[in-house]
Design a protein around this motif. Structure first.
Motif, PDB file in Angstrom:
ATOM      1  N   SER A 588      -2.981  -9.772   3.389  1.00  0.00           N
ATOM      2  CA  SER A 588      -4.224  -9.142   3.823  1.00  0.00           C
ATOM      3  C   SER A 588      -4.054  -7.684   4.163  1.00  0.00           C
ATOM      4  N   GLY A 589      -2.805  -7.165   4.134  1.00  0.00           N
ATOM      5  CA  GLY A 589      -2.578  -5.791   4.534  1.00  0.00           C
ATOM      6  C   GLY A 589      -2.496  -5.624   6.031  1.00  0.00           C
ATOM      7  N   ASP A 590      -2.383  -6.757   6.774  1.00  0.00           N
ATOM      8  CA  ASP A 590      -2.304  -6.693   8.228  1.00  0.00           C
ATOM      9  C   ASP A 590      -0.867  -6.626   8.716  1.00  0.00           C
ATOM     10  N   ARG A 591       0.102  -6.782   7.824  1.00  0.00           N
ATOM     11  CA  ARG A 591       1.489  -6.854   8.253  1.00  0.00           C
ATOM     12  C   ARG A 591       2.332  -5.752   7.628  1.00  0.00           C
ATOM     13  N   ILE A 592       3.236  -5.221   8.415  1.00  0.00           N
ATOM     14  CA  ILE A 592       4.234  -4.272   7.919  1.00  0.00           C
ATOM     15  C   ILE A 592       5.540  -5.028   7.843  1.00  0.00           C
ATOM     16  N   LYS A 612      -3.575   4.933  12.783  1.00  0.00           N
ATOM     17  CA  LYS A 612      -4.312   5.335  11.582  1.00  0.00           C
ATOM     18  C   LYS A 612      -3.452   5.066  10.357  1.00  0.00           C
ATOM     19  N   ALA A 613      -4.100   4.932   9.222  1.00  0.00           N
ATOM     20  CA  ALA A 613      -3.380   4.701   7.968  1.00  0.00           C
ATOM     21  C   ALA A 613      -2.337   5.794   7.764  1.00  0.00           C
ATOM     22  N   ASP A 614      -1.144   5.380   7.367  1.00  0.00           N
ATOM     23  CA  ASP A 614       0.000   6.251   7.079  1.00  0.00           C
ATOM     24  C   ASP A 614       0.708   6.767   8.320  1.00  0.00           C
ATOM     25  N   ASP A 615       0.292   6.343   9.536  1.00  0.00           N
ATOM     26  CA  ASP A 615       1.079   6.664  10.728  1.00  0.00           C
ATOM     27  C   ASP A 615       2.438   5.977  10.616  1.00  0.00           C
ATOM     28  N   VAL A 616       3.513   6.681  10.999  1.00  0.00           N
ATOM     29  CA  VAL A 616       4.839   6.066  11.015  1.00  0.00           C
ATOM     30  C   VAL A 616       4.957   5.216  12.273  1.00  0.00           C
ATOM     31  N   LEU A 617       5.148   3.908  12.075  1.00  0.00           N
ATOM     32  CA  LEU A 617       5.200   2.975  13.195  1.00  0.00           C
ATOM     33  C   LEU A 617       6.627   2.553  13.538  1.00  0.00           C
ATOM     34  N   MET A 618       7.504   2.623  12.551  1.00  0.00           N
ATOM     35  CA  MET A 618       8.872   2.173  12.770  1.00  0.00           C
ATOM     36  C   MET A 618       9.769   2.861  11.757  1.00  0.00           C
ATOM     37  N   VAL A 619      11.023   3.084  12.127  1.00  0.00           N
ATOM     38  CA  VAL A 619      11.998   3.679  11.210  1.00  0.00           C
ATOM     39  C   VAL A 619      13.180   2.728  11.092  1.00  0.00           C
ATOM     40  N   MET A 620      13.536   2.412   9.848  1.00  0.00           N
ATOM     41  CA  MET A 620      14.700   1.570   9.568  1.00  0.00           C
ATOM     42  C   MET A 620      15.806   2.398   8.948  1.00  0.00           C
ATOM     43  N   GLU A 621      17.020   1.899   9.066  1.00  0.00           N
ATOM     44  CA  GLU A 621      18.162   2.510   8.399  1.00  0.00           C
ATOM     45  C   GLU A 621      18.794   1.455   7.500  1.00  0.00           C
ATOM     46  N   ALA A 622      18.938   1.790   6.219  1.00  0.00           N
ATOM     47  CA  ALA A 622      19.542   0.858   5.266  1.00  0.00           C
ATOM     48  C   ALA A 622      20.214   1.649   4.172  1.00  0.00           C
ATOM     49  N   LYS A 630       5.066   2.726   7.481  1.00  0.00           N
ATOM     50  CA  LYS A 630       3.780   3.308   7.851  1.00  0.00           C
ATOM     51  C   LYS A 630       2.680   2.256   7.936  1.00  0.00           C
ATOM     52  N   ALA A 631       1.645   2.577   8.717  1.00  0.00           N
ATOM     53  CA  ALA A 631       0.498   1.682   8.842  1.00  0.00           C
ATOM     54  C   ALA A 631      -0.248   1.625   7.513  1.00  0.00           C
ATOM     55  N   PRO A 632      -0.588   0.415   7.021  1.00  0.00           N
ATOM     56  CA  PRO A 632      -1.309   0.304   5.747  1.00  0.00           C
ATOM     57  C   PRO A 632      -2.785   0.668   5.874  1.00  0.00           C
ATOM     58  N   ARG A 633      -3.299   0.695   7.099  1.00  0.00           N
ATOM     59  CA  ARG A 633      -4.719   0.990   7.319  1.00  0.00           C
ATOM     60  C   ARG A 633      -4.927   1.380   8.774  1.00  0.00           C
ATOM     61  N   ASP A 634      -6.105   1.834   9.104  1.00  0.00           N
ATOM     62  CA  ASP A 634      -6.465   2.046  10.501  1.00  0.00           C
ATOM     63  C   ASP A 634      -6.541   0.692  11.201  1.00  0.00           C
ATOM     64  N   GLY A 635      -6.186   0.638  12.479  1.00  0.00           N
ATOM     65  CA  GLY A 635      -6.285  -0.629  13.184  1.00  0.00           C
ATOM     66  C   GLY A 635      -5.615  -0.598  14.543  1.00  0.00           C
TER      67      GLY A 635
END
Length: 659
Positions: A588-592, A612-622, A630-635
């Protein structure tokens, strides 16, 4: 000369050192992590010792364990390869203190180059040109911001103790400085354990040219000419070549002299690389000295005819340099590219998994393959995802480029996605062919190198050809002795259509094929493709398509068909006509979710936050890189299901948004 050496590394460089040592009559000791128990360098060495867990910090970065193995195995010297401990001065000191030879420069030379800031000051004192900037110890935001404004924009922030493109940011305005500094310092701390940075003027559209140097214990320092590494993406080298198409003989001589001066300034021994940035006006500036062998050293070997690993071993054993400066010659042209398990269409996201198919042109004339894996091996999440280095030689640059294209066309990698198609487009791009590429070109024009550019008509043709190849292969395999066993779609009122379903990348297509004996009509929706006189001879498919004669290289295995038209490759996969996911909806686009296995290094949100859409919510290292999720949508954030420092698996849900 040594009787036995230990290689404190893995992958293709470990394999390369083992092969050179064996040719010289030297026995080898390999070390390996849990993930590398079945690796090729383990199988090649005369003996191999386990040194710990899969993560580098649990194995290949454990200098005490590696040194203990060297002592117990009776190794007289340690070759560090590149990466890991290769530029660790403390490790070099410990090795020497234990009575074992470190195959590389002395720790004192490393320390002088271990800090980019100190190196820059030292080079300036030695008369080597340097880029204006700030290298001071005051690392407060206020001071760095003030110095950045003084130097002017654009400028570059660089990790003072880094390398390999990590901890580097370009800043184009004063307002952008603080957030870029924060990101750079965090990445530097994660990668190198120290977050000190330096600032320097950013040279627009520069070339990256490096000079291979060698020094011995008798005070001799020489250079082996240049390699150009201007084809880069996010500071990671993509294509390296020698000689540079940009340098004049005069500029080559001046840069060679400056590189030797840089080496003498730090009493350099063994192999090293002096890296320069060169402006469009021909002015060159010192960047750094890599106090180790470089990944791209094979291009120097091909044009000089020298074995740089053998030189390393001889110099470390106390021998003088095998040649003097006036006996260094270069002929022809060499180019290297690196085959990676990565997905260029998904931001070059590193991949992992089993190499279910690996075909490399190892026996093609003027082609060299340096690899640490074979078919069936696994590209793990713990290390750099390089599969192999492909190096080609030609009597001149046009012929070297032609050989590169031919060699790339012969490569097949299945399992994790690879960058072969990206490299094929690169090898034909006007900026490469014309020798005009600068270090920022790929980042500015990435759309010219990735994505599928074939038009709709060509897409129909490719899918029709794949259908025909599958049909022809099945006809050959059937060995039918009865007309009832034939799979040609024949019925009483004429040939019938056979339905097929193909995946063309992300495109799911339904089509039907009618015909036999090399003559077919393929229907896809309202589009008809007429195939006449198709002949499949070995791996070559030829025939007339809609009245035009054409030819392809074809590889067919199971339900997969790969087509290569001489410039690009296309892979199509037959799938079941009816699948479960035809009736089951997607997300549904509700999950990152985690795009790959890795460690969470920064959580920038919490439940209840409005995003907001495209806000960076988390950073991973791999795989040695940071991935911004990033956020897939506003919410509104509903759940955060990972914490900083936690290791997560691929596809794990990390953040959930409210419906």
């Amino acid at each position: 000369m040594f009787d036995k050496i230990l290689i404190a590394n893995r992958g293709e460089i470990a394999c390369r050192v083992i092969r050179t040592a064996r040719r010289m009559g030297i026995r080898t000791v390999a070390v390996y992590s849990e993930a590398d128990a079945d690796a090729q360098h383990v199988r090649l060495a005369d003996e191999a010792w386990p040194i710990g867990g899969s993560r580098p910090q649990d194995s290949y970065l454990r200098s005490d364990v590696i040194l203990d193995v060297a002592l117990k195995s009776g190794a007289q010297a340690i070759h560090p390869g590149y990466g890991f401990l290769s530029e660790n001065a403390d490790f070099a000191d410990a090795v020497e203190a234990a009575g074992i030879t470190f195959i590389g420069p002395k720790a004192a030379s490393m320390r002088k180059m271990g800090s980019k800031a100190g190196a820059k000051e030292l080079m300036q004192a030695a008369g080597v040109p340097v880029v204006p900037g700030y290298t001071g110890e005051d690392q407060t935001l206020a001071t760095l911001q003030r110095e950045g404004d003084r130097i002017g924009y654009p400028l570059m922030i660089k990790a003072a103790h880094g390398g390999g493109g990590k901890g580097m940011r370009i800043v184009r305005s004063s307002e952008e400085f603080a957030p870029n500094l924060e990101s750079c310092q965090r990445e530097a701390a994660n990668a190198f354990g120290r977050d000190r940075v330096l600032l320097e003027r950013y040279i627009e559209k520069p070339r990256h040219i490096e000079i291979q140097i060698f020094g011995d214990a008798f005070g001799h320092v020489i250079h082996l000419n240049e390699r150009e590494c201007s084809a880069q993406r996010r500071y990671q080298k993509v294509l390296e070549e020698s000689p540079s198409p940009f340098l004049t003989p005069e500029l080559r001589a001046a840069m060679g002299e400056a590189a030797v001066a840089a080496g003498r300034a730090i009493d350099y021994q063994n192999a090293g690389t002096v890296e320069f940035i060169v402006g469009q006006d021909g002015q060159f500036y010192f960047m750094e000295i890599n106090t180790r062998l470089q990944v791209e050293h094979p291009v120097t070997e091909l044009v000089t005819g020298l074995d740089l690993v053998e030189w390393q071993l001889r110099v470390a054993a106390g021998e003088p340099l095998p040649r003097t400066q006036d006996s260094i010659y270069s002929s022809g042209h060499a180019i290297e590219v690196r085959l990676y398990a990565e997905d260029p269409d998904a931001g070059f996201l590193p991949g992992s998994g089993t190499l279910t198919r690996l075909r490399l042109p190892e026996f093609m004339p003027d082609v060299r393959i340096d690899s640490g894996v074979v078919e069936g091996d696994t590209v793990t999440i713990f290390y750099d995802p390089m599969i192999a280095k492909l190096i080609v030689f030609g009597v001149d640059r046009p012929r070297a480029l032609a050989r590169l294209r031919e060699a790339l066309a012969a490569c097949e990698i299945e399992g994790p996605k690879s960058n072969i198609a990206f490299l094929e487009r690169l090898a034909r791009h006007p900026a490469i062919v014309g020798g005009s590429i600068d270090t920022g070109y790929l980042d500015r024009h990435l759309d010219e190198f990735i994505g599928d550019a074939k038009d709709e008509a060509e897409s129909h043709v490719l899918r029709a050809l794949a259908a025909a190849v599958l049909r022809m292969r099945e006809a050959r395999a059937s060995n039918a002795t009865s007309p009832w066993d034939l799979r040609d779609g024949w019925r009483l009122d004429g040939d019938g259509d056979t339905p097929l379903r193909l995946m063309d990348g992300d495109i799911d297509t339904h089509l039907s094929i009618n015909g036999h004996d090399g003559d077919f009509i393929v229907r896809e929706g309202d589009a008809l493709t007429y195939l006449e006189g198709l002949r499949l001879q070995g791996d070559v498919l030829s025939g007339r398509i809609n009245g035009r004669a054409r030819r392809w290289q074809v590889r067919s295995d199971g339900d997969a068909v790969s087509l290569h038209d001489g410039e690009r490759r296309h892979r199509l996969l037959r799938t079941p006509l009816h699948r479960l996911d035809d009736v089951v909806g997607g997300g549904s686009g509700d999950r990152i979710k985690a795009p790959m296995p890795g460690r969470v290094v920064l959580v920038k949100t919490q439940p209840g936050d409005a995003v907001k859409a495209d806000d960076v919510l988390m950073v991973m290292e791999a795989m040695k890189m940071e991935l911004a999720l990033k956020a897939p949508r506003d919410g509104i954030v509903s759940e955060v299901q990972a914490v900083e420092g936690e290791f997560v698996e691929a596809d794990a849900t990390l953040i959930t948004l409210e419906h």
